[in-house]
Design a protein around this motif. Structure first.
Motif, PDB file in Angstrom:
ATOM      1  N   LYS A   1      23.064  26.970  16.062  1.00 62.97           N
ATOM      2  CA  LYS A   1      21.162  26.944  16.774  1.00 62.97           C
ATOM      3  C   LYS A   1      20.664  26.101  16.275  1.00 62.97           C
ATOM      4  O   LYS A   1      19.643  25.698  17.311  1.00 62.97           O
ATOM      5  N   HIS A   2      20.406  26.589  15.393  1.00 60.99           N
ATOM      6  CA  HIS A   2      18.925  25.671  14.760  1.00 60.99           C
ATOM      7  C   HIS A   2      18.991  23.932  14.340  1.00 60.99           C
ATOM      8  O   HIS A   2      17.261  23.529  14.040  1.00 60.99           O
ATOM      9  N   HIS A   3      19.875  24.047  14.006  1.00 64.42           N
ATOM     10  CA  HIS A   3      19.860  22.274  13.926  1.00 64.42           C
ATOM     11  C   HIS A   3      21.288  21.517  14.209  1.00 64.42           C
ATOM     12  O   HIS A   3      20.115  20.208  15.298  1.00 64.42           O
TER      13      HIS A   3
ATOM     14  N   ALA B   1      23.863  29.703  12.816  1.00 59.81           N
ATOM     15  CA  ALA B   1      22.312  29.294  12.477  1.00 59.81           C
ATOM     16  C   ALA B   1      22.921  27.791  12.082  1.00 59.81           C
ATOM     17  O   ALA B   1      21.515  27.549  12.235  1.00 59.81           O
TER      18      ALA B   1
END
Length: 371
Positions: free
Chosen positions: A65-67, A62
């Protein structure tokens, strides 16, 4: 050249432990059931790959992908220091470890893989090319073995050509006394010309570690790895001052400042930065240079040898590579053409980047679906 995408996923598999019936889920210790595969793609079509281990694997995915991707997208993958500087500034200004260090590790390793492919040189060569092969030791001494099976497993590894081997301590119900007996069994089995390492994985109190050291000092132990809770540098320095057994640590530390503490506190004889946890090759190189200033060797612990061999081969004070029976099987599954030790030594692939070709079928078969 620009970073275009970061793809990451969680995987799991089972391994065969020699001389034990049936497969063991994971790749060694009880909590080692999942790992993270990461792939970084550039706008020029070059891609790099990397792995990290079992610590909060879904959170690492996560984070990537997101940060991480929004922070490093469109950066030049060759400018690894710039990437690290931006990640530290945007995502980790307070120098935390854990998920952020694992995510940075796979990002950085993949970037070095890309850079090697772009330059037509191995990562070991880019890091300095100090040597083209390495000595290895096998981590074979799983706690599931009783003493008799442990001896048989040691003989099996001798037949495989290993002249250095490591066993786990600190987990037996019999405490340090049983550990001492198991070390004695291995020494009597392999003779005096084989290196024996022991690894407590942070699990001893200072008192029990001292008891064990006193009991086994005459067995010629090459190193005692990560003996104490929390890698307590103060307590390890005290232990080191009270034993003739060399102390090794650092494989799970998340950045150079924790590794520096081990060195400056004189807590270790051998430093063990692991590129898959400490922030990648960029951070491992800094740790190795730190160790070199203090005349310390850098050895490998913590698994994932197909990546960490480049650190040890590239840098002047690199020493010996861990061939972990469990994690090696993961490497063989995902990278079937990867090198293997012959008579206890492994040749570094003279191929661009990491020199690893991915088995896409194995990736699909080991994938853990997102929930």
């Amino acid at each position: 050249m620009k970073i275009k995408d970061i793809r990451a996923s969680v995987h799991t598999t089972s391994i065969d432990v020699p001389l034990l019936a049936g497969k063991v889920r994971g790749y060694g210790r009880e909590e080692q059931k999942e790992f993270v595969f990461c792939e970084v793609e550039t706008d020029e079509g070059l891609t790099g790959v990397a792995l990290t281990g079992h610590f909060l694997a879904r959170s690492v995915v996560a984070a990537l992908k997101h940060h991480f991707l929004p922070v490093v997208a469109d950066m030049d993958p060759r400018e690894v220091e710039a990437v690290h500087e931006r990640v530290w500034r945007k995502l980790n200004p307070r120098a935390m470890t854990g998920v952020v260090s694992s995510a940075l590790s796979v990002l950085d390793i993949a970037l070095w893989d890309i850079n090697g492919k772009h330059a037509g040189r191995s990562v070991a060569s880019l890091l300095g090319g100090a040597r083209t092969e390495l000595p290895t030791y096998v981590t074979f001494g799983f706690p599931q073995y009783d003493r008799e099976t442990l001896a048989a497993a040691a003989r099996l590894q001798l037949e495989h050509g290993f002249r250095a081997m490591k066993l786990v301590v600190g987990v037996d119900k019999g405490g340090w006394r049983e550990d001492a007996a198991r070390v004695r069994v291995v020494r009597e089995t392999v003779g005096d010309d084989v290196d024996i390492m022991i690894d407590a994985n942070y699990l001893f109190t200072p008192a029990d570690a001292k008891f064990l050291c006193r009991a086994i000092e005459d067995y010629g132990i090459t190193w005692f790895e990560e003996p104490l809770h929390q890698n307590d540098a103060r307590a390890m320095a005290d232990l080191r001052a009270h034993t003739r057994i060399p102390i090794a640590a650092g494989q799970m530390e998340g950045h150079r400042w924790r590794l520096r503490e081990l060195v400056e506190r004189q807590a270790v004889d051998i430093l063990q930065p692991n590129a898959c946890y400490c922030g990648g090759f960029t951070e491992a190189r800094k740790a190795a240079h730190l160790a070199q200033i203090y005349n310390l060797p850098v050895a490998h612990g913590g698994g994932w040898p197909l990546f960490n061999m480049h650190t040890l081969a590239g840098l002047m004070n690199g020493w010996i590579l861990e061939w972990h029976v469990g994690m090696v099987q993961v490497g063989e599954l995902l990278f079937p053409d990867a090198p293997h030790p012959v008579d206890g030594r492994i040749a570094i692939p003279d191929l661009p980047g990491l020199g690893l070709a991915v088995n896409r079928d194995a990736l699909r078969e080991t994938l853990v679906p997102e929930h």
